[in-house]
Design a protein around this motif. Sequence first.
Motif, short mmCIF file in Angstrom:
data_model
loop_
_atom_site.label_atom_id
_atom_site.label_comp_id
_atom_site.label_asym_id
_atom_site.label_seq_id
_atom_site.Cartn_x
_atom_site.Cartn_y
_atom_site.Cartn_z
N UNK A 258 -26.75 10.93 115.07
CA UNK A 258 -27.25 10.99 113.70
C UNK A 258 -27.24 9.60 113.06
N UNK A 259 -28.21 9.37 112.20
CA UNK A 259 -28.44 8.04 111.63
C UNK A 259 -28.56 8.13 110.11
N UNK A 260 -27.93 7.16 109.43
CA UNK A 260 -27.84 7.18 107.96
C UNK A 260 -29.08 6.53 107.34
N UNK A 261 -29.98 7.36 106.85
CA UNK A 261 -31.26 6.85 106.33
C UNK A 261 -31.16 6.40 104.88
N UNK A 262 -30.06 6.75 104.22
CA UNK A 262 -29.89 6.32 102.82
C UNK A 262 -29.34 4.90 102.75
N UNK A 263 -29.01 4.35 103.92
CA UNK A 263 -28.55 2.95 103.97
C UNK A 263 -29.72 2.06 104.40
N UNK A 264 -29.63 0.77 104.03
CA UNK A 264 -30.72 -0.15 104.37
C UNK A 264 -30.86 -0.29 105.89
N UNK A 265 -32.10 -0.40 106.39
CA UNK A 265 -32.28 -0.62 107.84
C UNK A 265 -31.86 -2.04 108.22
N UNK A 266 -31.63 -2.25 109.52
CA UNK A 266 -31.16 -3.56 109.98
C UNK A 266 -32.26 -4.62 109.95
N UNK A 267 -33.51 -4.19 109.98
CA UNK A 267 -34.65 -5.12 109.87
C UNK A 267 -35.63 -4.55 108.87
N UNK A 268 -36.33 -5.47 108.19
CA UNK A 268 -37.30 -5.02 107.18
C UNK A 268 -38.72 -5.11 107.72
N UNK A 269 -39.51 -4.09 107.45
CA UNK A 269 -40.92 -4.14 107.84
C UNK A 269 -41.70 -5.14 106.99
N UNK A 270 -41.13 -5.57 105.86
CA UNK A 270 -41.80 -6.59 105.06
C UNK A 270 -41.95 -7.88 105.85
N UNK A 271 -41.05 -8.09 106.81
CA UNK A 271 -41.10 -9.32 107.61
C UNK A 271 -41.86 -9.12 108.91
N UNK A 272 -42.30 -7.89 109.19
CA UNK A 272 -42.92 -7.62 110.47
C UNK A 272 -44.36 -8.12 110.55
N UNK A 273 -44.91 -8.57 109.40
CA UNK A 273 -46.28 -9.09 109.42
C UNK A 273 -46.32 -10.47 110.07
N UNK A 274 -45.19 -11.16 110.08
CA UNK A 274 -45.15 -12.52 110.64
C UNK A 274 -45.42 -12.46 112.14
N UNK A 275 -46.09 -13.51 112.70
CA UNK A 275 -46.41 -13.49 114.13
C UNK A 275 -45.16 -13.38 115.02
N UNK A 276 -44.04 -13.93 114.52
CA UNK A 276 -42.82 -13.89 115.33
C UNK A 276 -42.00 -12.62 115.07
N UNK A 277 -42.66 -11.66 114.46
CA UNK A 277 -41.95 -10.43 114.08
C UNK A 277 -41.32 -9.77 115.31
N UNK A 278 -40.11 -9.21 115.14
CA UNK A 278 -39.47 -8.53 116.27
C UNK A 278 -40.28 -7.33 116.73
N UNK A 279 -40.37 -7.15 118.01
CA UNK A 279 -41.08 -6.00 118.56
C UNK A 279 -40.06 -5.02 119.13
N UNK A 280 -40.06 -3.83 118.62
CA UNK A 280 -39.09 -2.84 119.08
C UNK A 280 -39.70 -1.86 120.07
N UNK A 281 -41.02 -1.76 120.04
CA UNK A 281 -41.60 -0.75 120.94
C UNK A 281 -42.94 -1.21 121.46
#
Length: 281
Positions: A258-281
Amino acid sequence: MTPLQPTYEIYAIRYATMTARTPQMNHLSPDPHETTASDLDYFVWLIRGKDRDILVDTGFNEAASKSRKRVLDINPVDALARFGVQAENLRDVIITHLHYDHAGNLDRFPRATFHLQDREMSYATGRCMCSGVLRHPFSAEDVTLMVRHVYDERVTFHDGEGEVAPGVTLHRVGGHSDGLQVVRVATTRGPVVLASDASHYFANMHRRSPFPIIYNVGDMCNGWALCERLAGHPDRIIPGHDPLVRKLYRRVEGGIDAYALHEEPSHSFMRFDAPEAPQFS
Ligand SMILES: [Zn+2]
Ligand SMILES: [Zn+2]
């Protein structure tokens, strides 16, 4: 003085996973260069308030696991028990839509009222079910049980928008299934939207790339925009089946996935637009 709106904790509880998927199974029009595809996780979601628990979806059971050849790691009812929540004590269960993986186990919640959209019940019992391609994700047994709950006055129908508790609201999006609804939950980090199958993966919504099980593509596209408006921030939208949820959110202690969704995620999608954005899948 206006009373403060209550806030809730939300937990995504994974109960099954489907592996060996192809890009064609996850996107209606996959990128032709893609050769691999994400696994599909199955979740139910538990909303915990000060004095009440609300369950979102009920998962599938052992019989469905066998007939559809899906591995069931734990029945969601047993997962809830490990979490300290007895299914027989739950009073409110939201059913986002009636597909087999969201509306099984309907016999395991004897005291619950089920919250469902008018259009989902009409869709699941009407002429569209004469078409195999639309019928396939439904189980006649689950739908029949829901009809029995209607006759027992245990279903609260919602038409478009609805409220289950202060700060827990329902919003019909349709698209994937005609009466699919998403759930907006007030938390201390702002409103979190449980998108369920409005977006199976983050990528369906972010790439505006529909998952291939669809009733109405237009409604599906509008549904992404609605989720974004309701959440107000991309990090507050939770897709229905994405294993990335397990990487982004804190896993709770104990022997339950189980995962706590009311807490902030470890990475933000706001930063995923950058070319060096982390790829998780
Ligand atoms: Zn579905
Ligand atoms: Zn689903």
